[in-house]
Design an enzyme around this catalytic site. Structure first.
Site, short mmCIF file in Angstrom:
data_model
loop_
_atom_site.label_atom_id
_atom_site.label_comp_id
_atom_site.label_asym_id
_atom_site.label_seq_id
_atom_site.Cartn_x
_atom_site.Cartn_y
_atom_site.Cartn_z
N TYR A 128 0.87 -1.17 0.00
CA TYR A 128 0.00 0.00 0.00
C TYR A 128 0.91 1.23 0.00
O TYR A 128 2.04 1.16 -0.42
CB TYR A 128 -0.95 -0.09 1.22
CG TYR A 128 -2.10 0.86 1.22
CD1 TYR A 128 -2.88 1.06 0.09
CD2 TYR A 128 -2.43 1.55 2.38
CE1 TYR A 128 -3.96 1.94 0.11
CE2 TYR A 128 -3.51 2.43 2.41
CZ TYR A 128 -4.26 2.63 1.27
OH TYR A 128 -5.32 3.49 1.29
N ARG A 181 -6.70 10.56 -10.17
CA ARG A 181 -6.03 11.24 -9.05
C ARG A 181 -5.46 10.17 -8.12
O ARG A 181 -5.98 9.93 -7.04
CB ARG A 181 -7.04 12.13 -8.31
CG ARG A 181 -6.41 13.13 -7.35
CD ARG A 181 -7.41 13.62 -6.33
NE ARG A 181 -7.98 12.54 -5.54
CZ ARG A 181 -7.39 12.01 -4.47
NH1 ARG A 181 -6.21 12.42 -4.07
NH2 ARG A 181 -8.00 11.04 -3.78
N LYS A 199 -5.78 -2.21 -2.44
CA LYS A 199 -6.87 -2.05 -1.46
C LYS A 199 -7.54 -3.39 -1.17
O LYS A 199 -7.86 -3.70 -0.01
CB LYS A 199 -7.92 -1.07 -2.01
CG LYS A 199 -7.45 0.37 -2.07
CD LYS A 199 -7.73 1.09 -0.78
CE LYS A 199 -7.28 2.54 -0.87
NZ LYS A 199 -7.61 3.32 0.32
N GLU A 271 -12.46 4.85 -5.76
CA GLU A 271 -11.10 5.11 -5.30
C GLU A 271 -10.35 6.00 -6.28
O GLU A 271 -10.27 5.70 -7.47
CB GLU A 271 -10.38 3.76 -5.17
CG GLU A 271 -9.14 3.81 -4.33
CD GLU A 271 -9.43 4.05 -2.86
OE1 GLU A 271 -8.69 4.87 -2.27
OE2 GLU A 271 -10.37 3.46 -2.31
N ASP A 272 -9.81 7.10 -5.78
CA ASP A 272 -8.89 7.97 -6.54
C ASP A 272 -9.48 8.50 -7.85
O ASP A 272 -8.80 8.55 -8.88
CB ASP A 272 -7.57 7.24 -6.79
CG ASP A 272 -6.74 7.11 -5.51
OD1 ASP A 272 -7.18 7.66 -4.49
OD2 ASP A 272 -5.69 6.47 -5.53
N ASP A 294 -13.64 5.95 -0.44
CA ASP A 294 -12.63 5.89 0.62
C ASP A 294 -11.91 7.22 0.78
O ASP A 294 -11.53 7.59 1.89
CB ASP A 294 -11.64 4.76 0.32
CG ASP A 294 -10.74 4.47 1.50
OD1 ASP A 294 -11.24 4.45 2.64
OD2 ASP A 294 -9.52 4.26 1.30
N ASP A 295 -11.70 7.95 -0.30
CA ASP A 295 -10.98 9.23 -0.22
C ASP A 295 -11.78 10.27 0.55
O ASP A 295 -11.22 11.10 1.27
CB ASP A 295 -10.67 9.75 -1.62
CG ASP A 295 -9.90 8.73 -2.44
OD1 ASP A 295 -8.80 8.34 -2.02
OD2 ASP A 295 -10.40 8.30 -3.49
N ASN A 436 -0.49 11.65 0.80
CA ASN A 436 0.32 10.50 0.39
C ASN A 436 0.85 10.70 -1.02
O ASN A 436 0.25 11.44 -1.80
CB ASN A 436 -0.55 9.23 0.41
CG ASN A 436 -0.93 8.82 1.82
OD1 ASN A 436 -0.10 8.85 2.71
ND2 ASN A 436 -2.18 8.45 2.01
N ASN A 480 -4.01 6.05 8.68
CA ASN A 480 -4.09 5.22 7.47
C ASN A 480 -5.51 4.72 7.27
O ASN A 480 -6.09 4.12 8.19
CB ASN A 480 -3.12 4.04 7.61
CG ASN A 480 -2.88 3.32 6.31
OD1 ASN A 480 -3.78 3.16 5.50
ND2 ASN A 480 -1.65 2.86 6.12
#
Length: 580
Positions: A128, A181, A199, A271-272, A294-295, A436, A480
């Protein structure tokens, strides 16, 4: 066949069973692996879900045509684990460790997860953040075997057919990205697949979901990364990103196909995605699908947990603190909203009122009322009455926050002057540098402790080593998301949740904060160590599931009496099974 599955030996390890007595980690395997091809055991050795390598016993080698296909030595899984960890530690470059682990996952799934579970603190930064970020950047060069499903504009109109190409049918969670992203690294297009793969490895290792229940997906609509478009090894569509109606239609088709193929209760984790799409997708599908970003939501939940536990170190209630964010994107506004909801829950004040304790700084400065006309919709709730302020340092001096949170994706922005200003008017300034990977962190742990003269309570998004300041060792915490999303997802799945509600995120935060003990606080930690992450995930899952049942959003009825034990019983075991 079910009765036979119950009786399958698992060495000294008892097989986790569901309420019907069926092993959870074999429920999708209705035939024993060797009945498909009894002519040769060669296929068994090439199947990562069932391969045990040199751990096959004499009787198994005879029964499943493995004689001569393996060296004569027979070793235990524990010895295999020690050997693999020894080999991985020989690599000096983290990316090489990542590649070795991915190779193992493709070769021997149970051994991969045993390594990850037993060595979670050492290997988490490899599978990760921060290493997964470099892996995504170089995905085209290190690409060996495809993992997950790739759905590009070429598949528009036939996404349901593509989903049916995936060999596993009992999918419970999908992690999907469009690669726009990736962490703080920007648009990595198709190479963002490393994120869903990573993930979902953690969903299994930390949350206990079966690997076969997890589906990584990358939506490829092109990339605006010129470097990738010119890279001969790039694995995705060589075109600029598609936006607008065509993008919307592709996502609509994907979400519709997911529900049709896997049912109402499959969890889809976004995600992202870029800010403009992330909020829109969550808003569009939250009332019709079981979706989670999740972001936005996972980051918010883990940060809120850290703030709740930090109160024991800094004192006061959440409502008595003032919060200043650097970064007003998905993470920043998501965290801010969850803090406001928690304060509202504690004080009974309307959330419109509790938002006034929270200030955000974006690339143009402090978000204030005079900027309302030009603000994106998700920033507008955070515009308060104040004169314009351009720089972060000036905002810190004007607002005098007790908590400084970085979610900007820009490194080195918590300068010496900013940290010193925080320490000037706070005995124990709470500083969270969440961006991150490590290179994008707003400041390092050493900088936070040194510039605050050892008084800061610090946590970051990526890991930092302990810091020795004037003879005292400070252990930085890590905010995290891996603390939250595996247990959160498990809670939704064991309860059969059909929708996600903000109260479930608050329940996850409260459960995580409750796991921090006095020994952790003595070291300045506001999060528990990862060594007990499966127990932590089970408690988070139980708290989330309890809230699902309370809200009437559960479909798995009746409610189990002991939700913690039920969550633990659901968890996948990486211990080898006997094939006799």
């Amino acid at each position: 066949m079910e009765s036979k599955l119950k009786e399958m030996s698992n060495g000294s390890h008892s097989v986790a069973q569901d309420v019907n007595g069926v092993s959870r980690d074999t429920e999708d395997q209705l035939v024993t692996p060797w009945t498909v091809s009894v002519a040769s055991g060669y296929t068994l050795l090439r199947d990562p879900r069932h391969n045990k390598g040199l751990a096959f016993t004499e009787k198994e080698r005879d029964a499943h045509y493995l004689r001569g296909l393996l060296p004569p030595a027979i070793v235990s899984q524990d010895l295999q684990e020690r050997k693999m960890m020894h080999n991985i530690r020989q690599y000096a470059v983290p990316l090489h460790k990542y590649m070795a682990l991915m190779d193992l996952q493709e070769r021997n799934e149970r051994l991969f997860y045993k390594l990850l579970i037993d060595n979670v603190e050492e290997l988490l930064p490899v599978v990760y953040t921060p290493t997964v970020g470099e892996a995504c950047q170089k995905y085209g060069s290190i690409f060996r075997r495809p993992q997950g499903l790739y759905i590009s504009l070429k598949e528009k109109g036939k996404i349901l057919e593509v989903l049916k190409n995936w060999p596993q049918k009992n999918v419970e969670v999908i992690v999907v990205t469009d690669g726009e992203r990736i962490l703080g690294l920007g648009d990595l297009g198709c190479q963002g697949m490393g994120i869903p793969v990573g993930k979902l490895s953690l969903y299994t290792a930390l949350g206990g979901l079966r690997p076969s229940a997890c589906l990584p997906v990358t939506i490829d609509v092109g990339t605006n990364n010129e470097q990738l478009l010119k890279d001969e090894f790039y694995t995705g569509l060589r075109q600029k990103r598609t936006r607008g109606q065509e993008y919307t239609e592709l996502l609509d088709e994907f979400m519709s196909a997911v529900k049709k193929n896997y049912g109402e209760k499959v969890l889809v984790q976004f995600e992202d995605f870029g800010n403009h799409n992330a909020f829109e997708l969550l808003s569009r599908y939250s009332s019709t699908h079981l979706v989670f970003n999740d972001d936005i939501q996972g980051t918010a939940s883990v940060v809120l947990a850290g703030l709740i536990s930090a109160l024991k170190l800094v004192g006061g209630s959440l409502a008595e603190h003032t919060f200043l964010f650097l970064g007003a994107g998905e993470a920043g506004t998501g965290i801010a909203e969850l803090i406001a909801l928690e304060i509202s829950k504690q004080t009974k004040a309307p959330v419109q009122e509790t938002r006034k304790k929270i200030w955000l700084v974006d690339s143009k400065g402090l978000i204030v009322n005079s900027r309302l006309g030009s603000l994106q919709h998700f920033k507008k709730p955070w515009a308060h009455e104040h004169e314009p302020v351009k720089e972060l340092l000036d905002a810190v001096k004007a607002i005098k926050p007790t908590v400084l949170i970085g979610s900007s994706g820009v490194g080195k922005t918590f300068t010496k002057e900013v940290v010193e200003a925080m320490a000037d008017f706070n005995e124990k300034p709470l500083i969270l540098a969440l961006s991150n990977p490590t290179s994008q962190s707003e400041c390092t742990a050493e900088e936070a402790y040194t510039w605050s003269k050892g008084r800061a309570i610090f946590a970051s998004g990526s890991p930092f080593d302990p810091v020795n300041y004037e003879g005292k060792v400070f252990v930085p915490g890590q905010a995290n998301n891996a603390y939250i999303f595996p247990g959160f997802g498990l809670g939704l799945i064991i309860s059969g949740a059909i929708r996600v509600h903000d109260d479930m995120l608050l329940a996850a935060s409260e459960a995580l904060a409750a796991q921090v003990n006095e020994e952790n606080y003595d070291k300045g930690l506001i999060y528990p160590p990862f060594t007990n992450i499966r127990k932590i995930s089970a408690r988070i899952a139980a708290n989330v599931a309890a809230k699902v049942y309370e809200l009437g959003l559960a479909s798995h009825l009746p409610r189990p009496k002991d939700l913690v034990k039920y969550a633990e019983s659901y968890m996948y075991s990486p211990i080898y099974k006997s094939f006799l």
